[in-house]
Design a protein around this motif. Structure first.
Motif, mmCIF file in Angstrom:
data_model
loop_
_atom_site.group_PDB
_atom_site.id
_atom_site.type_symbol
_atom_site.label_atom_id
_atom_site.label_comp_id
_atom_site.label_asym_id
_atom_site.label_seq_id
_atom_site.Cartn_x
_atom_site.Cartn_y
_atom_site.Cartn_z
ATOM 1 N N ILE A 5 0.875 -1.184 0.000
ATOM 2 C CA ILE A 5 0.000 0.000 0.000
ATOM 3 C C ILE A 5 0.911 1.232 0.000
ATOM 4 O O ILE A 5 1.838 1.319 0.812
ATOM 5 N N ILE A 59 -4.879 3.660 -1.145
ATOM 6 C CA ILE A 59 -5.162 2.213 -1.223
ATOM 7 C C ILE A 59 -5.280 1.768 -2.682
ATOM 8 O O ILE A 59 -4.895 0.672 -3.050
ATOM 9 N N GLN A 60 -5.864 2.638 -3.508
ATOM 10 C CA GLN A 60 -5.919 2.459 -4.965
ATOM 11 C C GLN A 60 -6.891 1.356 -5.423
ATOM 12 O O GLN A 60 -7.639 1.552 -6.371
ATOM 13 N N ASP A 61 -6.853 0.219 -4.803
ATOM 14 C CA ASP A 61 -7.672 -0.927 -5.224
ATOM 15 C C ASP A 61 -9.088 -0.760 -4.663
ATOM 16 O O ASP A 61 -9.275 -0.800 -3.439
ATOM 17 N N ALA A 65 -10.610 -1.397 1.478
ATOM 18 C CA ALA A 65 -10.822 -0.144 2.209
ATOM 19 C C ALA A 65 -10.049 -0.278 3.502
ATOM 20 O O ALA A 65 -9.602 -1.373 3.865
ATOM 21 N N ASP A 90 -11.623 5.504 2.132
ATOM 22 C CA ASP A 90 -11.942 5.032 0.783
ATOM 23 C C ASP A 90 -10.663 4.719 0.008
ATOM 24 O O ASP A 90 -9.613 5.327 0.255
ATOM 25 N N SER A 91 -10.789 3.839 -0.966
ATOM 26 C CA SER A 91 -9.594 3.418 -1.716
ATOM 27 C C SER A 91 -9.028 4.564 -2.554
ATOM 28 O O SER A 91 -7.864 4.527 -2.944
#
Ligand SMILES: O=c1ccn([C@H]2C[C@H](O)[C@@H](COP(=O)(O)OP(=O)(O)OP(=O)(O)O)O2)c(=O)[nH]1
Ligand SMILES: [Mg+2]
Length: 152
Positions: A5, A59-61, A65, A90-91
């Motif tokens: 991450i 987080i991107q994905d 979360a 949130d991602s």
């Protein structure tokens, strides 16, 4: 499960007087988040304060979360919990991780710089794609809830 991450350090204190978050034990689910403060903060009973952590994560994905949860010792023994009860990261959030700290206890609590105030837990997420229907296939529970099955 482990996953990389991205993390940004936003304060000079991180990595020096305030360590980066780490898992305390091999089996820990949560990373303790520390208050990134210049000086202690007094939190009177009933008061809430928003604490910076000096960190941001991306987080991107969308299948993940992060949640910010209280630490059980602080919550149970000192009444120090979260103003939002649970924080959800949130991602796609790229801002600083903030901890809303609520003193629901009866005595003033002093938050020291670097104090571990909450914990961050990464969790899998499923985004719903709604399939609009007029009837659901029937279930044993049906619409019963809120104590429908009794208490004993
Ligand atoms: O304890 C928290 C809760 C949230 N956030 C950040 C990350 C999260 O992705 C963003 C938005 O949180 P949320 O969706 O819960 O708040 P909102 O009141 O709905 O704000 P928004 O309109 O920005 O979504 O704020 C934190 O840093 N700490
Ligand atoms: Mg929101």
């Amino acid at each position: 499960m482990k996953q990389a991450i991205q993390l940004k350090i936003l304060s000079d204190k991180i990595g020096k007087e305030i360590p980066l978050p780490t898992y305390a034990t091999e089996g820990s689910a949560g990373l303790d988040l520390r208050a990134c403060l210049d000086a202690p903060i007094e939190l009177a009973p009933g008061e809430t304060t928003l604490l910076p952590t000096g960190l941001s994560i991306y987080i991107q994905d969308p299948g993940l979360a992060a949640t910010i949860l209280p630490r059980s010792g602080l919550g149970h023994k000192h009444g120090i919990v979260l103003g939002n009860l649970v924080g959800l990261i949130d991602s796609d959030y790229q801002g600083e991780l903030m901890v809303s700290c609520w003193n629901r206890g009866k005595t003033t609590f002093i938050i020291e710089p670097g104090e571990r105030v909450a914990q961050l837990v990464l969790l899998p997420v499923v985004q719903a794609e709604f399939d609009i229907v007029t009837e659901f296939e029937s279930t044993e529970r049906g619409e019963g809830g809120f104590g429908h099955t009794g208490t004993k």
